[in-house]
Design a protein around this motif. Structure first.
Motif, PDB file in Angstrom:
ATOM      1  N   LYS A 230      94.793  52.489  89.986  1.00  0.00           N
ATOM      2  CA  LYS A 230      94.690  52.289  88.535  1.00  0.00           C
ATOM      3  C   LYS A 230      95.989  52.682  87.823  1.00  0.00           C
ATOM      4  O   LYS A 230      95.977  53.276  86.747  1.00  0.00           O
ATOM      5  N   GLY A 231      97.121  52.326  88.442  1.00  0.00           N
ATOM      6  CA  GLY A 231      98.412  52.714  87.889  1.00  0.00           C
ATOM      7  C   GLY A 231      98.668  52.164  86.502  1.00  0.00           C
ATOM      8  O   GLY A 231      99.185  52.871  85.631  1.00  0.00           O
ATOM      9  N   ALA A 232      98.311  50.906  86.262  1.00  0.00           N
ATOM     10  CA  ALA A 232      98.565  50.301  84.950  1.00  0.00           C
ATOM     11  C   ALA A 232      97.762  51.005  83.862  1.00  0.00           C
ATOM     12  O   ALA A 232      98.276  51.283  82.770  1.00  0.00           O
ATOM     13  N   ALA A 233      96.506  51.319  84.155  1.00  0.00           N
ATOM     14  CA  ALA A 233      95.665  52.006  83.170  1.00  0.00           C
ATOM     15  C   ALA A 233      96.198  53.418  82.902  1.00  0.00           C
ATOM     16  O   ALA A 233      96.227  53.884  81.754  1.00  0.00           O
ATOM     17  N   LYS A 234      96.641  54.102  83.939  1.00  0.00           N
ATOM     18  CA  LYS A 234      97.180  55.455  83.758  1.00  0.00           C
ATOM     19  C   LYS A 234      98.476  55.420  82.954  1.00  0.00           C
ATOM     20  O   LYS A 234      98.729  56.305  82.123  1.00  0.00           O
ATOM     21  N   ALA A 235      99.295  54.404  83.186  1.00  0.00           N
ATOM     22  CA  ALA A 235     100.545  54.293  82.429  1.00  0.00           C
ATOM     23  C   ALA A 235     100.265  54.099  80.945  1.00  0.00           C
ATOM     24  O   ALA A 235     100.908  54.729  80.093  1.00  0.00           O
ATOM     25  N   ARG A 236      99.308  53.212  80.619  1.00  0.00           N
ATOM     26  CA  ARG A 236      98.967  52.998  79.206  1.00  0.00           C
ATOM     27  C   ARG A 236      98.402  54.273  78.578  1.00  0.00           C
ATOM     28  O   ARG A 236      98.744  54.632  77.445  1.00  0.00           O
ATOM     29  N   THR A 237      97.551  54.947  79.332  1.00  0.00           N
ATOM     30  CA  THR A 237      96.940  56.178  78.815  1.00  0.00           C
ATOM     31  C   THR A 237      97.995  57.254  78.590  1.00  0.00           C
ATOM     32  O   THR A 237      97.974  57.960  77.570  1.00  0.00           O
ATOM     33  N   LEU A 238      98.928  57.388  79.532  1.00  0.00           N
ATOM     34  CA  LEU A 238      99.966  58.404  79.390  1.00  0.00           C
ATOM     35  C   LEU A 238     100.850  58.125  78.177  1.00  0.00           C
ATOM     36  O   LEU A 238     101.196  59.053  77.417  1.00  0.00           O
ATOM     37  N   THR A 239     101.194  56.869  77.961  1.00  0.00           N
ATOM     38  CA  THR A 239     102.014  56.518  76.798  1.00  0.00           C
ATOM     39  C   THR A 239     101.305  56.892  75.500  1.00  0.00           C
ATOM     40  O   THR A 239     101.897  57.483  74.592  1.00  0.00           O
ATOM     41  N   ALA A 240     100.010  56.544  75.416  1.00  0.00           N
ATOM     42  CA  ALA A 240      99.244  56.872  74.211  1.00  0.00           C
ATOM     43  C   ALA A 240      99.086  58.378  74.042  1.00  0.00           C
ATOM     44  O   ALA A 240      99.175  58.915  72.923  1.00  0.00           O
TER      45      ALA A 240
END
Length: 264
Positions: A230-240
């Motif tokens: 779930k790398g893409a989801a984690k990246a979006r979450t980390l940015t937010a």
């Protein structure tokens, strides 16, 4: 008695005249055939001589493009192009194979003939996403997990991989189950999924186990990433999360639907 109609007269004339004569093919004289055959043979022989026997279409120059770390001279030497050979006979596939074997930094290369005298080498180099420290040197690892070069100085902006022994039992179990190469690929997957701004600021990627990967960022900040899934989801979450809590020191996106931050 009534006379025949115009249609009837036309039909009788058509029947009396019969079908139109067919045109018969007349072959050219034997002399013309012989002349054409000799001309084709001479043309073919001339073409073969021009490509293989003449000095006009020979490999005389080797151009190199696309290099970043490698030098054109290194690429030319590894390619070992047979300069002076007929350009048509140069084995481009063999050159590609030699380059990838002799220079592992090369990811792909296109070898093209540029008439009348040049062989062009268009190189694409591998880009490191992680570094594995070995003594005083660093091994560069690309986004496919390929360890392709050893350098004495760490490139800027590339994080160092650490297989950390802070939890001996967990790490031993992960190594036994997945193997070191698999754990390195998981770290590579994490590094490839990072947002650009975070990737530039990442100093270390730590692997404690398959599902316990964390990041050390500049300024003492840390990120608990979890596994490479779930790398893409984690990246979006980390940015937010970083935008919402800019003063935080620690971020946890191991479960991207329930992130957390702390340490203001």
């Amino acid at each position: 008695m009534a006379g025949s109609t115009t249609a009837e007269r036309g039909e009788r004339q058509q029947k009396s005249s019969g079908p139109p004569p067919t045109r018969r093919f007349t072959p050219p004289p034997l002399r013309v055939i012989i002349i054409l055959a000799v001309a084709l043979v001479l043309l073919g022989a001339g073409t073969v001589w021009l490509l293989y026997g003449s000095q006009w279409l020979r490999a005389e120059e080797v151009s190199v493009s696309g290099t970043r770390v490698l030098t054109p001279a290194q690429v030319r030497k590894a390619a070992d192009v047979p300069v002076g050979a007929p350009l048509i006979s140069v084995d481009t596939e063999a050159i590609e194979t030699r380059l990838r074997r002799r220079l592992p930094r090369i990811d792909s290369v296109e070898v093209v003939r540029s008439w009348p005298h040049e062989i062009g080498l268009d190189v694409t180099e591998r880009t490191p996403v992680l570094l594995v420290q070995k003594g005083r040197n660093f091994i560069e690892v690309d986004d496919e997990g390929v360890r392709f070069a050893t350098v004495s100085r760490a490139p800027n902006g590339v994080p160092v991989l650490e297989l950390t022994l802070s939890q001996p039992g967990s790490r031993t179990a992960s190594l036994r189950r997945f193997g070191e190469d698999r754990l390195v690929r998981e770290a590579v997957q994490v590094a490839g999924a990072l947002p650009a701004a975070v990737a530039r600021d990442t100093r270390t990627v730590k692997v404690l186990s398959y599902d316990d990967i964390s990041l050390d960022l500049g300024g003492g900040r840390t990120v608990a990433w979890g596994s490479g899934e779930k790398g893409a989801a984690k990246a979006r979450t980390l940015t937010a999360l970083m935008k919402a809590t800019p003063g935080a020191r620690h971020f946890d996106v191991s479960v991207p639907t329930a992130p957390a931050s702390s340490g203001n």
